[in-house]
Design a protein around this motif. Sequence first.
Motif, PDB file in Angstrom:
ATOM      1  N   ALA B 116       0.845  -1.199   0.000  1.00 12.90           N
ATOM      2  CA  ALA B 116       0.000   0.000   0.000  1.00 12.90           C
ATOM      3  C   ALA B 116       0.881   1.249   0.000  1.00 12.90           C
ATOM      4  CB  ALA B 116      -0.928  -0.009   1.203  1.00 12.90           C
ATOM      5  N   GLU B 117       1.909   1.241   0.832  1.00 13.47           N
ATOM      6  CA  GLU B 117       2.813   2.399   0.924  1.00 13.47           C
ATOM      7  C   GLU B 117       3.534   2.626  -0.406  1.00 13.47           C
ATOM      8  OE1 GLU B 117       6.622   4.319   1.212  1.00 13.47           O
ATOM      9  OE2 GLU B 117       6.435   2.145   1.030  1.00 13.47           O
ATOM     10  N   ARG B 118       3.845   1.543  -1.107  1.00 14.55           N
ATOM     11  CA  ARG B 118       4.525   1.688  -2.401  1.00 14.55           C
ATOM     12  C   ARG B 118       3.574   2.147  -3.505  1.00 14.55           C
ATOM     13  NH1 ARG B 118       6.747  -3.313  -0.682  1.00 14.55           N
ATOM     14  NH2 ARG B 118       5.387  -4.469  -2.060  1.00 14.55           N
ATOM     15  N   GLY B 119       2.303   2.260  -3.173  1.00 14.70           N
ATOM     16  CA  GLY B 119       1.337   2.691  -4.178  1.00 14.70           C
ATOM     17  C   GLY B 119       1.148   1.668  -5.280  1.00 14.70           C
ATOM     18  N   THR B 120       1.322   0.412  -4.939  1.00 13.97           N
ATOM     19  CA  THR B 120       1.160  -0.673  -5.911  1.00 13.97           C
ATOM     20  C   THR B 120      -0.220  -0.570  -6.576  1.00 13.97           C
ATOM     21  OG1 THR B 120       2.528  -2.019  -4.459  1.00 13.97           O
ATOM     22  CG2 THR B 120       1.288  -3.191  -6.165  1.00 13.97           C
ATOM     23  N   ASP B 121      -0.243  -0.728  -7.875  1.00 12.72           N
ATOM     24  CA  ASP B 121      -1.493  -0.588  -8.619  1.00 12.72           C
ATOM     25  C   ASP B 121      -2.291  -1.894  -8.542  1.00 12.72           C
ATOM     26  OD1 ASP B 121      -3.458   0.434 -10.224  1.00 12.72           O
ATOM     27  OD2 ASP B 121      -2.390   0.032 -12.093  1.00 12.72           O
ATOM     28  N   PHE B 122      -2.998  -2.066  -7.435  1.00 11.05           N
ATOM     29  CA  PHE B 122      -3.757  -3.305  -7.251  1.00 11.05           C
ATOM     30  C   PHE B 122      -4.939  -3.077  -6.319  1.00 11.05           C
ATOM     31  CE2 PHE B 122      -2.451  -5.554  -3.083  1.00 11.05           C
ATOM     32  CZ  PHE B 122      -2.024  -4.393  -2.473  1.00 11.05           C
ATOM     33  N   ILE B 167      -6.319   1.677   9.960  1.00  7.10           N
ATOM     34  CA  ILE B 167      -4.914   1.407   9.615  1.00  7.10           C
ATOM     35  C   ILE B 167      -4.708   1.605   8.118  1.00  7.10           C
ATOM     36  CG2 ILE B 167      -3.144  -0.404   9.480  1.00  7.10           C
ATOM     37  CD1 ILE B 167      -4.372  -1.569  12.077  1.00  7.10           C
ATOM     38  N   MET B 168      -5.623   1.071   7.341  1.00 12.05           N
ATOM     39  CA  MET B 168      -5.467   1.180   5.887  1.00 12.05           C
ATOM     40  C   MET B 168      -5.707   2.609   5.412  1.00 12.05           C
ATOM     41  SD  MET B 168      -4.216  -1.564   5.203  1.00 12.05           S
ATOM     42  CE  MET B 168      -3.917  -1.150   3.488  1.00 12.05           C
ATOM     43  N   GLU B 169      -6.600   3.301   6.069  1.00 14.15           N
ATOM     44  CA  GLU B 169      -6.842   4.688   5.668  1.00 14.15           C
ATOM     45  C   GLU B 169      -5.591   5.539   5.905  1.00 14.15           C
ATOM     46  OE1 GLU B 169     -10.039   6.849   7.539  1.00 14.15           O
ATOM     47  OE2 GLU B 169      -9.822   8.436   6.042  1.00 14.15           O
ATOM     48  N   ALA B 170      -4.838   5.177   6.935  1.00 14.68           N
ATOM     49  CA  ALA B 170      -3.604   5.920   7.249  1.00 14.68           C
ATOM     50  C   ALA B 170      -2.567   5.801   6.137  1.00 14.68           C
ATOM     51  CB  ALA B 170      -3.032   5.425   8.569  1.00 14.68           C
ATOM     52  N   HIS B 171      -2.802   4.897   5.175  1.00 20.59           N
ATOM     53  CA  HIS B 171      -1.884   4.759   4.039  1.00 20.59           C
ATOM     54  C   HIS B 171      -2.232   5.717   2.891  1.00 20.59           C
ATOM     55  CE1 HIS B 171      -0.995   1.027   6.188  1.00 20.59           C
ATOM     56  NE2 HIS B 171       0.109   0.936   5.481  1.00 20.59           N
ATOM     57  N   ASP B 172      -3.224   6.592   3.129  1.00 26.90           N
ATOM     58  CA  ASP B 172      -3.625   7.571   2.100  1.00 26.90           C
ATOM     59  C   ASP B 172      -3.933   6.913   0.759  1.00 26.90           C
ATOM     60  OD1 ASP B 172      -3.495   9.770   3.759  1.00 26.90           O
ATOM     61  OD2 ASP B 172      -1.364  10.100   3.369  1.00 26.90           O
ATOM     62  N   LEU B 173      -4.870   5.996   0.794  1.00 23.83           N
ATOM     63  CA  LEU B 173      -5.197   5.259  -0.428  1.00 23.83           C
ATOM     64  C   LEU B 173      -6.159   6.058  -1.304  1.00 23.83           C
ATOM     65  CD1 LEU B 173      -5.835   1.773   1.237  1.00 23.83           C
ATOM     66  CD2 LEU B 173      -3.706   2.653   0.273  1.00 23.83           C
ATOM     67  N   PRO B 174      -6.106   5.867  -2.606  1.00 24.72           N
ATOM     68  CA  PRO B 174      -7.062   6.555  -3.467  1.00 24.72           C
ATOM     69  C   PRO B 174      -8.492   6.061  -3.263  1.00 24.72           C
ATOM     70  CG  PRO B 174      -5.736   5.016  -4.753  1.00 24.72           C
ATOM     71  CD  PRO B 174      -5.125   5.081  -3.378  1.00 24.72           C
ATOM     72  N   ILE B 197     -10.192   2.800 -10.734  1.00 24.26           N
ATOM     73  CA  ILE B 197      -9.232   3.687 -10.055  1.00 24.26           C
ATOM     74  C   ILE B 197      -7.835   3.080 -10.116  1.00 24.26           C
ATOM     75  CG2 ILE B 197      -8.647   4.659  -7.768  1.00 24.26           C
ATOM     76  CD1 ILE B 197     -11.741   4.752  -7.290  1.00 24.26           C
ATOM     77  N   LYS B 198      -6.812   3.935 -10.185  1.00 22.50           N
ATOM     78  CA  LYS B 198      -5.418   3.462 -10.192  1.00 22.50           C
ATOM     79  C   LYS B 198      -4.850   3.540  -8.778  1.00 22.50           C
ATOM     80  CE  LYS B 198      -4.458   2.540 -14.502  1.00 22.50           C
ATOM     81  NZ  LYS B 198      -4.083   1.154 -14.773  1.00 22.50           N
ATOM     82  N   GLY B 199      -3.849   2.737  -8.508  1.00 22.44           N
ATOM     83  CA  GLY B 199      -3.180   2.785  -7.213  1.00 22.44           C
ATOM     84  C   GLY B 199      -3.646   1.674  -6.291  1.00 22.44           C
ATOM     85  N   ALA B 200      -3.240   1.749  -5.042  1.00 23.66           N
ATOM     86  CA  ALA B 200      -3.584   0.709  -4.073  1.00 23.66           C
ATOM     87  C   ALA B 200      -4.966   0.973  -3.507  1.00 23.66           C
ATOM     88  CB  ALA B 200      -2.545   0.674  -2.959  1.00 23.66           C
ATOM     89  N   ARG B 201      -5.857   0.039  -3.760  1.00 22.61           N
ATOM     90  CA  ARG B 201      -7.233   0.171  -3.292  1.00 22.61           C
ATOM     91  C   ARG B 201      -7.495  -0.910  -2.261  1.00 22.61           C
ATOM     92  NH1 ARG B 201      -7.840  -0.728  -9.380  1.00 22.61           N
ATOM     93  NH2 ARG B 201      -5.601  -0.922  -9.040  1.00 22.61           N
ATOM     94  N   TYR B 202      -8.206  -0.570  -1.200  1.00 22.73           N
ATOM     95  CA  TYR B 202      -8.488  -1.548  -0.139  1.00 22.73           C
ATOM     96  C   TYR B 202      -9.985  -1.743   0.023  1.00 22.73           C
ATOM     97  CZ  TYR B 202      -8.580  -3.850   4.414  1.00 22.73           C
ATOM     98  OH  TYR B 202      -8.811  -4.736   5.441  1.00 22.73           O
ATOM     99  N   MET B 203     -10.412  -2.991  -0.080  1.00 20.42           N
ATOM    100  CA  MET B 203     -11.832  -3.327   0.029  1.00 20.42           C
ATOM    101  C   MET B 203     -11.986  -4.334   1.171  1.00 20.42           C
ATOM    102  SD  MET B 203     -12.666  -1.702  -2.790  1.00 20.42           S
ATOM    103  CE  MET B 203     -14.314  -2.201  -3.278  1.00 20.42           C
TER     104      MET B 203
ATOM    105  N   ARG C  55      10.945  -2.252  -4.148  1.00 19.61           N
ATOM    106  CA  ARG C  55      11.642  -2.050  -2.872  1.00 19.61           C
ATOM    107  C   ARG C  55      10.774  -2.584  -1.746  1.00 19.61           C
ATOM    108  NH1 ARG C  55      12.106   1.236  -6.703  1.00 19.61           N
ATOM    109  NH2 ARG C  55      14.127   1.971  -7.426  1.00 19.61           N
ATOM    110  N   VAL C  56      10.807  -3.894  -1.608  1.00 21.22           N
ATOM    111  CA  VAL C  56       9.916  -4.591  -0.678  1.00 21.22           C
ATOM    112  C   VAL C  56      10.246  -4.270   0.777  1.00 21.22           C
ATOM    113  CG1 VAL C  56       9.233  -6.539  -2.100  1.00 21.22           C
ATOM    114  CG2 VAL C  56      11.462  -6.558  -0.959  1.00 21.22           C
ATOM    115  N   GLU C  57       9.312  -4.630   1.650  1.00 24.61           N
ATOM    116  CA  GLU C  57       9.471  -4.341   3.075  1.00 24.61           C
ATOM    117  C   GLU C  57      10.079  -5.518   3.826  1.00 24.61           C
ATOM    118  OE1 GLU C  57       6.624  -5.297   1.648  1.00 24.61           O
ATOM    119  OE2 GLU C  57       6.464  -7.053   2.935  1.00 24.61           O
ATOM    120  N   SER C  58      10.408  -6.601   3.138  1.00 30.92           N
ATOM    121  CA  SER C  58      11.032  -7.745   3.817  1.00 30.92           C
ATOM    122  C   SER C  58      11.548  -8.731   2.780  1.00 30.92           C
ATOM    123  CB  SER C  58      10.015  -8.478   4.697  1.00 30.92           C
ATOM    124  OG  SER C  58       9.153  -9.275   3.894  1.00 30.92           O
ATOM    125  N   GLU C  59      12.416  -9.619   3.234  1.00 29.21           N
ATOM    126  CA  GLU C  59      12.909 -10.672   2.329  1.00 29.21           C
ATOM    127  C   GLU C  59      11.797 -11.649   1.962  1.00 29.21           C
ATOM    128  OE1 GLU C  59      14.444  -9.836   5.139  1.00 29.21           O
ATOM    129  OE2 GLU C  59      16.501  -9.241   4.619  1.00 29.21           O
TER     130      GLU C  59
END
Lengths: 97, 299, 402
Positions: B116-122, B167-174, B197-203, C55-59
Amino acid sequence: MKKKDTNISAMATPAVGEAGKTGDWRDMRPVCDHSKCIPSIKKKAACFLCWLYCPEGVIKATIPLEIDLEYCKGCGICAEECPGKAITMVNEGEKNG
Amino acid sequence: MPENLFKVNIEEYMLPGQRACQGCGLSLAYRYVLKALRENTIVTFPACCLTVLHGLYPTTSVTIPALNCTLASTAASASGLVAGLNAVNRTDITVVAIAGDGGTFDMGIQALSGAAERGTDFIYVCYDNEGYMNTGTQRSSATPMGALTSTTPVLTKQQPKKDMLRIMEAHDLPYLATTSPAYPIDLYDKFVKAKRIKGARYMQIAVPCPPGWGYAPKDTVRIGRLAVETGIVALFEIEDGKFRFTGRTKTLAEKGNKLPVINYVERQGRFRKMSIEQLRQLQRWVDTRWNEYLKRAEG
Amino acid sequence: MAEVQIMTGNQAAALGAKLSHVQVVAAYPITPQTSVTEMLSQLIEGGELKAEYIRVESEHSALAVCISASTVGARVFTSTSSQGLLYMHEQIHWAAGARLPIVMCCINRGVGAPWTIFNDQQDSIAQRDTGWIQIYCRDNQEIIDSIIQAYRIAESVYVPVMICYDGFVMSHTMMPVEIPDAAAVSDFIPPYKPHTILSPEAPMNINPVLFPWRRANTEGVLCDGYMEMRYKLQKALDESREVIASTSRQFAGAFGRDHGGMLWQYKTDDAEIILAGMGSVASEATMAADMLRSEGIKAGVVGIRVFRPFPKEDVRAAFRTAKAICVFEKGISYGYEGALCSEIKAALYGTDIRLPIHNYICGLGGRDVKARELAEAVRSSRDAIAAGDTEPVPKWLNCFTE
């Protein structure tokens, strides 16, 4: 010559009845009284909450309604949610309704 | 027919004869998740109830490509799918990670937070059945206070449910949304939106579980509905930080006629040893959140 | 044209990955592997290598990313050390069971507790039974060359390959390295052809549950149970020996360097006593052998390059004429002896090669292992054997055990 499993790692392909005929899991089956079934009464696409809520996707939203008893597990959600009380759960072995 | 009636994709991607329990809330939810996501999707999931639903080698009950992964790595597995698909120029595919509350709130939280922090598009989907149901109803951090599980068999769970949504909202998700299979159209619409939507989405899907919660399979929709009616589950979405109630929860908020939690609790065997004090605490827990949500919905 | 540069083992590893045209890199920094991740980041962000760097957060997630990316058809690379490798353990098994041609560098470091950041090989030895091919390098040239070979091996037998090299001793030590010609490397490693590609065009469920028994598919073909599927992994590793050896030969043909296939030998033709080991300790042993030879002791060295699959036949051939073996190992199977020593003994079982095998545990957690100490150990083994001690317990070299 008999065909062999040539996969070198596990990869499964789609199939109906993956868990077998899940209709066998049932001890009660849903029976629809079409005279109470809203789409049948109105003769048009209406209600179909049974179709909407079926966790198995085994109800065909047709007029009249069709339930695939080969795979229906008999959970009874359709009967519970039917607003017209058209669907009742009947013990397997008993005759319709 | 239903596509006009409910405005949903008529195609079924979960084939009849799958392996999940009678009246499984996950089955019902997953049916609409897949309808909304459609063909150009790859799902990845850890060992969980969904593994059972997808079935045993060499057959599978789902017509969407799926990749099993280890319990702690669902979101990392999705990261790998996204990276790999980019590398081979397949950017038309939606990558979906889906895990239970064990694989999300507990063991999977590290990989999920990372992705989520990496903004993975998923799209990350947590189907929350409030316990380790696949292994036979053990306590998870998503189990509500007062519930009996096979690892809280005498005293019931003493702690409230972890608030994963915050917790997930704290990741500033789109996009973040809560759903329930008792409201399939609300669920479907949110997944259709999430796919765009693009980016990390949490359902997060609140999934009733007949054997784990101690109620008859026929009551899955009813229990799911009561969860919403009592405010145990609030249906909302947060899009770019903007909070919005949806569906039945929106009506409840407007009319102010949320039911007391006892209406939900009394219908489930898992709460049969709940104390009055725990019931009070659960009601307070619900009310505190409900009031926060109300404020945010107004603001 | 190939050029020679002075570089560390970690630089050689990163360059090896670059030359192999990896498409997805996922790694988590850990001493002494860290500079591999840094250099690959530099190569990718600088546009010299077209790849996704996650840049993963763990191995644990690093290998998860590699597993999934490989499943959809990307060539992947990762590297780690010590605790990182141990944290990956579950995924290491998974990658092999999924038959994914992942290449990973293990920059060998001791494991805790207590903490050490220094070199031994306990980390990768502990992964012996995961179904990966393990190659141990003895210098930085072998690192870059072995990574290139590893992709060719992995992608032809669909088994992941772990390239192991000693932390600091190689990872941070500058050595001259001839950089293989990029075009020649591209010719040497054809594009990655996955055995299966997960895609919407052919939906399937990859790595689902397998039961103890076999089960029919929709066409009635009886498909593998768990055990049949696992047997295929064992068969693949068994058959990979020939691929590893031929890849090594073909690499020698293309690039002029032969690192020895399954194992390498140094002055073993007339050797009476053979020093055996893996990685830098085997390299150090060649100097010890020269010292011993200068004293008139006919010593030689066998460097085990591939620990899995274990080179049983090559080991038998290499030790056929020896009178004694001293196995030096930077790791131990606690409660018994060094893993390499056990493997060598097992390989010789049932043959007419019967000779004393002495085991020395050395260099744990970065403890110095010098050629003169190896030579001294060989002298003492020689004396002990002359005195009839054919089956001693493993000795801890250069360690205050009393």
